[in-house]
Structure formats: C-alpha cells, structure tokens
Design a protein around this motif. Structure first.
Motif, PDB file in Angstrom:
ATOM      1  N   ILE A 137      32.120  50.686  48.922  1.00  0.00           N
ATOM      2  CA  ILE A 137      32.081  49.928  47.664  1.00  0.00           C
ATOM      3  C   ILE A 137      33.472  49.863  47.035  1.00  0.00           C
ATOM      4  CG2 ILE A 137      31.197  49.941  45.300  1.00  0.00           C
ATOM      5  CD1 ILE A 137      28.621  51.223  46.457  1.00  0.00           C
ATOM      6  N   VAL A 138      34.150  51.006  46.976  1.00  0.00           N
ATOM      7  CA  VAL A 138      35.488  51.048  46.382  1.00  0.00           C
ATOM      8  C   VAL A 138      36.463  50.186  47.193  1.00  0.00           C
ATOM      9  CG1 VAL A 138      37.434  52.537  45.768  1.00  0.00           C
ATOM     10  CG2 VAL A 138      35.092  53.307  45.337  1.00  0.00           C
ATOM     11  N   ALA A 139      36.320  50.204  48.527  1.00  0.00           N
ATOM     12  CA  ALA A 139      37.182  49.374  49.367  1.00  0.00           C
ATOM     13  C   ALA A 139      36.985  47.893  49.050  1.00  0.00           C
ATOM     14  CB  ALA A 139      36.890  49.640  50.848  1.00  0.00           C
ATOM     15  N   ARG A 140      35.721  47.473  48.863  1.00  0.00           N
ATOM     16  CA  ARG A 140      35.480  46.071  48.510  1.00  0.00           C
ATOM     17  C   ARG A 140      35.989  45.759  47.105  1.00  0.00           C
ATOM     18  NH1 ARG A 140      32.498  41.698  50.404  1.00  0.00           N
ATOM     19  NH2 ARG A 140      32.946  42.688  52.407  1.00  0.00           N
ATOM     20  N   LEU A 141      35.870  46.707  46.170  1.00  0.00           N
ATOM     21  CA  LEU A 141      36.446  46.516  44.838  1.00  0.00           C
ATOM     22  C   LEU A 141      37.947  46.272  44.925  1.00  0.00           C
ATOM     23  CD1 LEU A 141      34.731  49.242  42.583  1.00  0.00           C
ATOM     24  CD2 LEU A 141      34.716  46.768  42.191  1.00  0.00           C
ATOM     25  N   ASP A 142      38.586  46.937  45.843  1.00  0.00           N
ATOM     26  CA  ASP A 142      40.031  46.812  46.020  1.00  0.00           C
ATOM     27  C   ASP A 142      40.401  45.507  46.710  1.00  0.00           C
ATOM     28  OD1 ASP A 142      42.761  47.397  46.255  1.00  0.00           O
ATOM     29  OD2 ASP A 142      42.464  48.496  48.122  1.00  0.00           O
ATOM     30  N   GLU A 143      39.656  45.142  47.745  1.00  0.00           N
ATOM     31  CA  GLU A 143      40.055  44.033  48.613  1.00  0.00           C
ATOM     32  C   GLU A 143      39.494  42.681  48.201  1.00  0.00           C
ATOM     33  OE1 GLU A 143      38.529  45.502  52.256  1.00  0.00           O
ATOM     34  OE2 GLU A 143      39.931  47.217  52.337  1.00  0.00           O
ATOM     35  N   ALA A 144      38.431  42.645  47.416  1.00  0.00           N
ATOM     36  CA  ALA A 144      37.809  41.370  47.060  1.00  0.00           C
ATOM     37  C   ALA A 144      38.780  40.482  46.292  1.00  0.00           C
ATOM     38  CB  ALA A 144      36.563  41.626  46.216  1.00  0.00           C
ATOM     39  N   PRO A 145      38.825  39.183  46.592  1.00  0.00           N
ATOM     40  CA  PRO A 145      39.700  38.282  45.829  1.00  0.00           C
ATOM     41  C   PRO A 145      39.273  38.162  44.368  1.00  0.00           C
ATOM     42  CG  PRO A 145      38.221  37.027  47.239  1.00  0.00           C
ATOM     43  CD  PRO A 145      38.065  38.473  47.637  1.00  0.00           C
ATOM     44  N   GLU A 146      37.985  38.398  44.110  1.00  0.00           N
ATOM     45  CA  GLU A 146      37.471  38.317  42.746  1.00  0.00           C
ATOM     46  C   GLU A 146      36.248  39.221  42.630  1.00  0.00           C
ATOM     47  OE1 GLU A 146      36.634  34.875  39.460  1.00  0.00           O
ATOM     48  OE2 GLU A 146      35.758  34.546  41.450  1.00  0.00           O
ATOM     49  N   VAL A 147      36.061  39.791  41.437  1.00  0.00           N
ATOM     50  CA  VAL A 147      34.877  40.600  41.138  1.00  0.00           C
ATOM     51  C   VAL A 147      34.146  39.923  39.981  1.00  0.00           C
ATOM     52  CG1 VAL A 147      33.980  42.830  40.373  1.00  0.00           C
ATOM     53  CG2 VAL A 147      35.970  42.742  41.899  1.00  0.00           C
ATOM     54  N   VAL A 148      32.878  39.615  40.194  1.00  0.00           N
ATOM     55  CA  VAL A 148      32.040  38.985  39.175  1.00  0.00           C
ATOM     56  C   VAL A 148      30.974  39.987  38.777  1.00  0.00           C
ATOM     57  CG1 VAL A 148      30.518  37.057  38.615  1.00  0.00           C
ATOM     58  CG2 VAL A 148      32.444  36.711  40.181  1.00  0.00           C
ATOM     59  N   ILE A 149      30.859  40.276  37.483  1.00  0.00           N
ATOM     60  CA  ILE A 149      29.914  41.277  36.986  1.00  0.00           C
ATOM     61  C   ILE A 149      28.867  40.585  36.113  1.00  0.00           C
ATOM     62  CG2 ILE A 149      29.646  43.473  35.790  1.00  0.00           C
ATOM     63  CD1 ILE A 149      32.658  43.916  36.169  1.00  0.00           C
ATOM     64  N   VAL A 150      27.588  40.782  36.463  1.00  0.00           N
ATOM     65  CA  VAL A 150      26.479  40.158  35.743  1.00  0.00           C
ATOM     66  C   VAL A 150      25.672  41.245  35.054  1.00  0.00           C
ATOM     67  CG1 VAL A 150      24.419  38.708  35.927  1.00  0.00           C
ATOM     68  CG2 VAL A 150      26.367  38.326  37.473  1.00  0.00           C
ATOM     69  N   GLY A 151      25.482  41.111  33.748  1.00  0.00           N
ATOM     70  CA  GLY A 151      24.699  42.102  33.017  1.00  0.00           C
ATOM     71  C   GLY A 151      23.995  41.497  31.822  1.00  0.00           C
ATOM     72  N   PRO A 182      25.055  28.531  31.591  1.00  0.00           N
ATOM     73  CA  PRO A 182      24.073  28.927  32.599  1.00  0.00           C
ATOM     74  C   PRO A 182      24.722  29.743  33.708  1.00  0.00           C
ATOM     75  CG  PRO A 182      24.668  26.621  32.885  1.00  0.00           C
ATOM     76  CD  PRO A 182      25.329  27.079  31.613  1.00  0.00           C
ATOM     77  N   LEU A 183      23.976  30.673  34.267  1.00  0.00           N
ATOM     78  CA  LEU A 183      24.505  31.548  35.305  1.00  0.00           C
ATOM     79  C   LEU A 183      24.795  30.801  36.598  1.00  0.00           C
ATOM     80  CD1 LEU A 183      25.228  34.419  36.211  1.00  0.00           C
ATOM     81  CD2 LEU A 183      22.822  34.756  36.799  1.00  0.00           C
ATOM     82  N   SER A 184      24.006  29.768  36.897  1.00  0.00           N
ATOM     83  CA  SER A 184      24.162  29.065  38.173  1.00  0.00           C
ATOM     84  C   SER A 184      25.571  28.515  38.354  1.00  0.00           C
ATOM     85  CB  SER A 184      23.141  27.927  38.283  1.00  0.00           C
ATOM     86  OG  SER A 184      23.284  27.016  37.214  1.00  0.00           O
ATOM     87  N   GLU A 185      26.210  28.095  37.263  1.00  0.00           N
ATOM     88  CA  GLU A 185      27.574  27.568  37.358  1.00  0.00           C
ATOM     89  C   GLU A 185      28.572  28.648  37.758  1.00  0.00           C
ATOM     90  OE1 GLU A 185      28.481  25.779  33.646  1.00  0.00           O
ATOM     91  OE2 GLU A 185      26.990  24.167  33.842  1.00  0.00           O
ATOM     92  N   GLU A 186      28.242  29.898  37.427  1.00  0.00           N
ATOM     93  CA  GLU A 186      29.170  31.003  37.651  1.00  0.00           C
ATOM     94  C   GLU A 186      29.107  31.546  39.081  1.00  0.00           C
ATOM     95  OE1 GLU A 186      31.163  31.873  35.273  1.00  0.00           O
ATOM     96  OE2 GLU A 186      30.220  31.234  33.406  1.00  0.00           O
ATOM     97  N   ILE A 187      27.979  31.339  39.762  1.00  0.00           N
ATOM     98  CA  ILE A 187      27.824  31.938  41.091  1.00  0.00           C
ATOM     99  C   ILE A 187      27.738  30.896  42.198  1.00  0.00           C
ATOM    100  CG2 ILE A 187      26.720  34.004  40.155  1.00  0.00           C
ATOM    101  CD1 ILE A 187      24.026  32.851  41.081  1.00  0.00           C
ATOM    102  N   THR A 188      28.057  29.653  41.870  1.00  0.00           N
ATOM    103  CA  THR A 188      28.118  28.606  42.887  1.00  0.00           C
ATOM    104  C   THR A 188      29.522  28.568  43.483  1.00  0.00           C
ATOM    105  OG1 THR A 188      26.414  27.287  41.778  1.00  0.00           O
ATOM    106  CG2 THR A 188      27.869  26.127  43.321  1.00  0.00           C
ATOM    107  N   ASP A 189      29.595  28.423  44.797  1.00  0.00           N
ATOM    108  CA  ASP A 189      30.881  28.343  45.500  1.00  0.00           C
ATOM    109  C   ASP A 189      31.742  29.584  45.269  1.00  0.00           C
ATOM    110  OD1 ASP A 189      30.239  25.795  46.436  1.00  0.00           O
ATOM    111  OD2 ASP A 189      31.034  24.836  44.645  1.00  0.00           O
ATOM    112  N   LEU A 190      31.132  30.741  45.413  1.00  0.00           N
ATOM    113  CA  LEU A 190      31.910  31.973  45.326  1.00  0.00           C
ATOM    114  C   LEU A 190      32.908  32.022  46.478  1.00  0.00           C
ATOM    115  CD1 LEU A 190      29.034  34.506  44.549  1.00  0.00           C
ATOM    116  CD2 LEU A 190      30.774  33.707  42.937  1.00  0.00           C
ATOM    117  N   ALA A 191      34.115  32.458  46.176  1.00  0.00           N
ATOM    118  CA  ALA A 191      35.134  32.558  47.220  1.00  0.00           C
ATOM    119  C   ALA A 191      34.716  33.587  48.258  1.00  0.00           C
ATOM    120  CB  ALA A 191      36.468  32.954  46.597  1.00  0.00           C
ATOM    121  N   PRO A 192      35.019  33.357  49.535  1.00  0.00           N
ATOM    122  CA  PRO A 192      34.687  34.338  50.575  1.00  0.00           C
ATOM    123  C   PRO A 192      35.249  35.718  50.226  1.00  0.00           C
ATOM    124  CG  PRO A 192      35.442  32.290  51.563  1.00  0.00           C
ATOM    125  CD  PRO A 192      35.697  32.163  50.086  1.00  0.00           C
ATOM    126  N   GLY A 193      34.421  36.740  50.375  1.00  0.00           N
ATOM    127  CA  GLY A 193      34.873  38.096  50.086  1.00  0.00           C
ATOM    128  C   GLY A 193      34.652  38.542  48.658  1.00  0.00           C
TER     129      GLY A 193
END
Length: 294
Positions: A137-151, A182-193
C-alpha cells in the motif's frame, strides 16, 4: 449498472430501514391510547431506550407491563429480549444508542474504561494488518501518479486528515467529490496507476456498493478503509484495512482510523525522505510568504 447485494447487506439494509423507531411512527395512529404512551416515551428517549427494562418502560409511561408486551408484539417482536437484541444490532451497525446506562462508569473509572477500549481498538487494528500488504500500500502511495480520496459522513474527516498528511510528502492528492459536484465526474478516466482510497465506515452513504463496483470495472487500484461491517460488501478492493470503532457508549470512536492515517503518512514520508523533506520545507516557506501561520 446492476450491483449484486449480498444476503448480509440485505439484512443490514432491512434492519436500518425498519428499526423500532420507524415501526412506531408508521403504526402510531393505529395504537391504543395506552400503547401510544409507551410509544411516545420510546420515541422521546430513542437514544437510550434500551437501558430500560420492560417494567421500567411501563412505570415511566404510566401503563401496565402487559401493555408494553402487547405493543412490542404488535411491532413484530416476540419478547422484550428480542427488542434488546434489535437495539444491540442497531448499535453494531452504527446507530448511536445507549445500551447500558452504567457503561461510562464513575470518577476515574470512566477514563480507565475509555482508555482500555481505545487501547483494544488500536491493538486489534495493528494485529490485523499484514506487513507485506502494508508495504504494498505504501509503495503504491509513493508511486501512484495521483491519489484520490473519497469519504462521506464520518469518513469525511478521516479522508480530509489523510489528504492533509499525504500532501506534505507528495503532490497530486485530492478529495472527491468536490463540494456540490457528482462523484462520477471525479472517477472517470482515472490515469493508469492512480490509487483511489475509499473511506467505508458503517452507516455508509447510499451508492457505496455502486462506487466500489465502478472502481472494479475501471481496474483501479483501490484501498478501502472502514470497519468490520465491510464484510457485507459485495465488491472487494485491491486492499482493505479495518479499523475497530468500538466505544464505551453510543458514539463511535475514530481513534484507530486517525492512527492508521498517521501510520500511512509517516511510512510514505520515510520512503521518499529526501523529496518529502524538500516539499515540507517548500510548504513551510509558503506559510511564511503568505503569513498564514503564527
């Protein structure tokens, strides 16, 4: 999109939409005058009705114990013990009910009880985390091009704090959805990774299952942070971490969740210590330039 609902999730949904308070309101006009006295007392004291015995409900409502028993049978409960069990189930799924009037204790005992429950929650959280899973998990937090948090709801403060901590060590960390969007706009076409972190604490907002299914369809890496009731979720994420929310009375405790945020953020910073320190220095310089902090 059709989302499968597990039997457990269906039971929870029925429980939450047909609880005692709603049954009383739905049938109030059909109750006898004496039954209405009991119903009115329960509705006025719904947050702690479970601490009363059937005899106490009768005495405080000014009716006979037989009237109390008839009312609960009319509402579909075989016995008062079944009503108590119903209240415990509601509490387990997040409804803030007092089920034990002596739960807090007196004097210094109240603080000791609170401390022991918080300690137990933290112990259960950390004992359940697999070290290899955590490192991934920490490795993906480090390497991901973007982190999206939903709460949503009680998960929102945890999501906000996680974003605030992560943004100190890396860029491109955002909350979704943005206010009024709306949430759908935020999670459409997420960048790979991209890593999507979803807060899934009990009494989850409507649409939670659909969100998880949508992320699975997109093959997005997803970390789900929630409580043990996540076992009812029909769609499993890439990783899942469970935070016990137990407290000594009605309201859930999010100490374990906030501690997990701290643990994740610290490990991310140490993984990218040089760039993380540089970013913290740059942010601190910005505080000075904008005169934002004392």
């Amino acid at each position: 999109m059709n989302v499968a609902i597990t039997p457990v999730a269906l039971k929870i949904r029925q429980l939450m939409t047909q609880h005692l308070g709603q049954r009383l309101r739905q049938q109030f006009d059909q109750l006898t005058p004496h039954e209405r006295r009991v119903a009115g007392f329960i509705l006025d004291h719904f947050d702690d009705f479970a601490v009363y015995s059937a005899a106490e409900l009768a005495r405080l409502s000014g009716v006979s114990k037989a009237t109390v028993s008839r009312l609960f049978r009319r509402l579909g409960f075989a016995s008062f013990q079944e009503v108590r069990q119903h209240a415990r189930e509601l509490r387990h799924h997040g409804v803030p009910l007092v089920t034990d009037r002596s739960a807090l204790g007196n004097g210094l005992e109240r603080f000791q009880r609170h401390f022991e429950r918080e300690r137990d929650n933290l112990h259960r959280l950390l004992e359940a985390i697999d070290a290899d899973t955590f490192d991934a998990i920490v490795a993906r937090l480090d390497e991901a091009p973007e982190v999206v948090i939903v709460g949503y709801r009680n998960g929102y403060p945890v999501a906000l704090h996680l974003r605030q901590q992560l943004i100190q060590a890396r860029d491109r960390v955002r909350l979704a959805p943005q206010p009024g969007q709306p949430l759908s706009e935020e999670i459409t076409d997420l960048a790979p990774g991209t890593l999507v972190i979803v807060m899934g604490f009990r009494r989850r907002a409507r649409g939670f299952e659909a969100l998880m299914a949508r992320l699975a369809e997109q093959d997005a890496a997803c970390l789900l942070i929630g409580d043990p009731t996540l076992a009812a979720s029909a769609v499993k994420p890439t990783w899942q971490l469970e935070c016990p929310l137990d407290s000594i009375s009605a309201f859930d405790s999010y100490t374990a969740a906030m501690s997990l945020v701290n643990l994740l953020a610290n490990h991310l910073l140490h993984r990218r210590l040089q760039s993380g320190r540089a970013r913290i220095d740059e942010i601190s310089a910005g505080y000075t330039v904008l005169d934002e902090l004392d």
